[in-house]
Design a protein around this motif. Sequence first.
Motif, PDB file in Angstrom:
ATOM      1  N   UNK A   1       0.805  -1.213  -0.152  1.00  0.00           N
ATOM      2  CA  UNK A   1       0.059   0.073  -0.249  1.00  0.00           C
ATOM      3  C   UNK A   1       1.405   1.062   0.479  1.00  0.00           C
ATOM      4  N   UNK A   2       0.421   2.348  -0.586  1.00  0.00           N
ATOM      5  CA  UNK A   2       1.515   3.573  -0.884  1.00  0.00           C
ATOM      6  C   UNK A   2       1.496   3.991   0.697  1.00  0.00           C
ATOM      7  N   UNK A   3       0.939   4.002   1.631  1.00  0.00           N
ATOM      8  CA  UNK A   3       0.945   4.176   3.159  1.00  0.00           C
ATOM      9  C   UNK A   3       2.405   3.373   4.088  1.00  0.00           C
ATOM     10  N   UNK A   4       3.162   2.153   3.309  1.00  0.00           N
ATOM     11  CA  UNK A   4       3.552   1.523   3.900  1.00  0.00           C
ATOM     12  C   UNK A   4       4.780   1.167   2.641  1.00  0.00           C
ATOM     13  N   UNK A   5       4.892   1.096   1.982  1.00  0.00           N
ATOM     14  CA  UNK A   5       6.034   1.386   0.587  1.00  0.00           C
ATOM     15  C   UNK A   5       6.647   2.320   0.559  1.00  0.00           C
ATOM     16  N   UNK A   6       8.145   2.413   0.179  1.00  0.00           N
ATOM     17  CA  UNK A   6       9.202   2.927  -0.466  1.00  0.00           C
ATOM     18  C   UNK A   6      10.137   2.390  -1.707  1.00  0.00           C
ATOM     19  N   UNK A   7      11.371   3.825  -1.860  1.00  0.00           N
ATOM     20  CA  UNK A   7      11.732   2.983  -2.458  1.00  0.00           C
ATOM     21  C   UNK A   7      11.358   1.935  -3.610  1.00  0.00           C
ATOM     22  N   UNK A   8      11.998   1.111  -4.314  1.00  0.00           N
ATOM     23  CA  UNK A   8      11.706   0.197  -5.353  1.00  0.00           C
ATOM     24  C   UNK A   8      10.382  -0.522  -4.767  1.00  0.00           C
TER      25      UNK A   8
ATOM     26  N   UNK B   1       6.621  -1.640  -5.155  1.00  0.00           N
ATOM     27  CA  UNK B   1       5.480  -1.063  -5.694  1.00  0.00           C
ATOM     28  C   UNK B   1       4.122  -1.420  -4.210  1.00  0.00           C
ATOM     29  N   UNK B   2       2.828  -1.612  -5.311  1.00  0.00           N
ATOM     30  CA  UNK B   2       2.186  -0.740  -4.040  1.00  0.00           C
ATOM     31  C   UNK B   2       0.653  -1.050  -5.220  1.00  0.00           C
ATOM     32  N   UNK B   3      -0.565  -1.369  -4.669  1.00  0.00           N
ATOM     33  CA  UNK B   3      -1.681  -1.335  -4.923  1.00  0.00           C
ATOM     34  C   UNK B   3      -2.967  -0.103  -4.008  1.00  0.00           C
ATOM     35  N   UNK B   4      -3.123   0.434  -4.993  1.00  0.00           N
ATOM     36  CA  UNK B   4      -4.247   1.522  -4.027  1.00  0.00           C
ATOM     37  C   UNK B   4      -5.853   1.499  -5.046  1.00  0.00           C
ATOM     38  N   UNK B   5      -6.626   1.297  -4.130  1.00  0.00           N
ATOM     39  CA  UNK B   5      -7.601   2.073  -4.243  1.00  0.00           C
ATOM     40  C   UNK B   5      -8.112   3.146  -5.014  1.00  0.00           C
ATOM     41  N   UNK B   6      -8.666   3.829  -5.341  1.00  0.00           N
ATOM     42  CA  UNK B   6      -9.085   5.621  -5.141  1.00  0.00           C
ATOM     43  C   UNK B   6      -9.959   6.129  -5.626  1.00  0.00           C
ATOM     44  N   UNK B   7     -10.804   5.087  -6.188  1.00  0.00           N
ATOM     45  CA  UNK B   7     -12.791   5.453  -6.084  1.00  0.00           C
ATOM     46  C   UNK B   7     -13.205   4.103  -5.796  1.00  0.00           C
ATOM     47  N   UNK B   8     -14.726   4.134  -5.256  1.00  0.00           N
ATOM     48  CA  UNK B   8     -15.967   3.187  -4.514  1.00  0.00           C
ATOM     49  C   UNK B   8     -16.772   3.802  -5.046  1.00  0.00           C
TER      50      UNK B   8
END
Length: 418
Positions: free
Chosen positions: A261-268, A270-277
Amino acid sequence: MLTINTLRVLGVEERFLRYVQVDTQSDPASKTCPSTEKQKNLGTLLVKELSAMGITDAHLDAHGYIFATIPANSDKHVPTVCFCSHMDTSPDCSGAGVKPIIHRDYQGEDLVLPDDPSIVIKPTEHADLKNQVGNDIITASGTTLLGADDKAGIAEIMTAAELLMTHPEIKHGTIKILFTPDEEIGRGVDRVDLNKLGADYAYTIDGETAGSIEDETFSADGVTVTISGVSVHPGFAKGKLQSAIKIAAEIIAGLPTDRLSPESTEGREGFVHPVSLTGHVEQAVIEFIVRDFTDDRLHTHEAELEAIVKSTLSRYPGCTYHFEVKEQYRNMKQVLDKHPQVMAIGLEAIERAGMQPIRRSIRGGTDGSRLSFMGLPCPNVFAGGHAFHGKQEWVSVQDMEKAVRTILHIAALWEEQA
């Protein structure tokens, strides 16, 4: 003898202050190109200024793109190089009524923004501020973003263009200028005519820290998950109702929180991020963005996401789902590694402008990502802005001046090495 580094860089601050006061926020819900007609207001202003410099072909097309040419002044056969920035600002924060503030001779203090004193730009939270002592910092007033992303890049290209037009001693090949709409919503090059542009190589001026140049972006996909539930009158729903909205919420709650998730990743990472429901009881739609630096890991993340969807749906036998993946852009390093001179010249230009080059990867994308795969190799050079897409956005005037000199050195180096 006059050199690029001894040229007086005049006008970049004034241009930037003028441009950020034009609202150019893009709109992801719009189906038009540009997504907002107001982006053309800045485009019209830029064409007028380019024409006043003596650039005869500057124009704004029907889709909101600006094209302009600085003619070559060298007898050599020099590759045609393009400098590109985007006119729109992010939908994430208002760009209307921007009131830029100049904090002269910054001395390392917290910057309290007057229209909302709760918005404070702190050196403890913005590491690059520690390198700005003695410089002039521009912020917004606290109620809007600033628009340095990417009006700093536009101001820098415009200033470099004027210097190239007025200093023929700087030898260069044909220089193309491209300003795009809708980069912030992923459509920045949807309608660009590269045959009309006629460039061999390009540089987006859309990066962050002074001295940085980026040759690698995320690879990016969008995933749409559509849940079909079972709608029953709520007064008679026991044992029958299967709400698509609640199922969608379970899917989102089932995503990892300590990774991916964006909140727990950095550097190289990746993530999966819900942007709309969106949706209702009978049908709900979740939009995700999926990011990583390799296509293989991107596909691995998508497979994990679908596994979460399947596991959730297994508890609702009356429901179905549709899982759709759409490619958005790919890591531009795959292209740029085949054209090493583009990065080599960018790195040398930064060094000649008096900085230590910083080669970086972007946890995001630029117009250059897609341009590279469309046949126009295009790394991303710093513009000097920081804290994009929010009210704490800031830029240093001196860093913008460094970007102008870097652009001039890139133009000169292509001619020198031709």
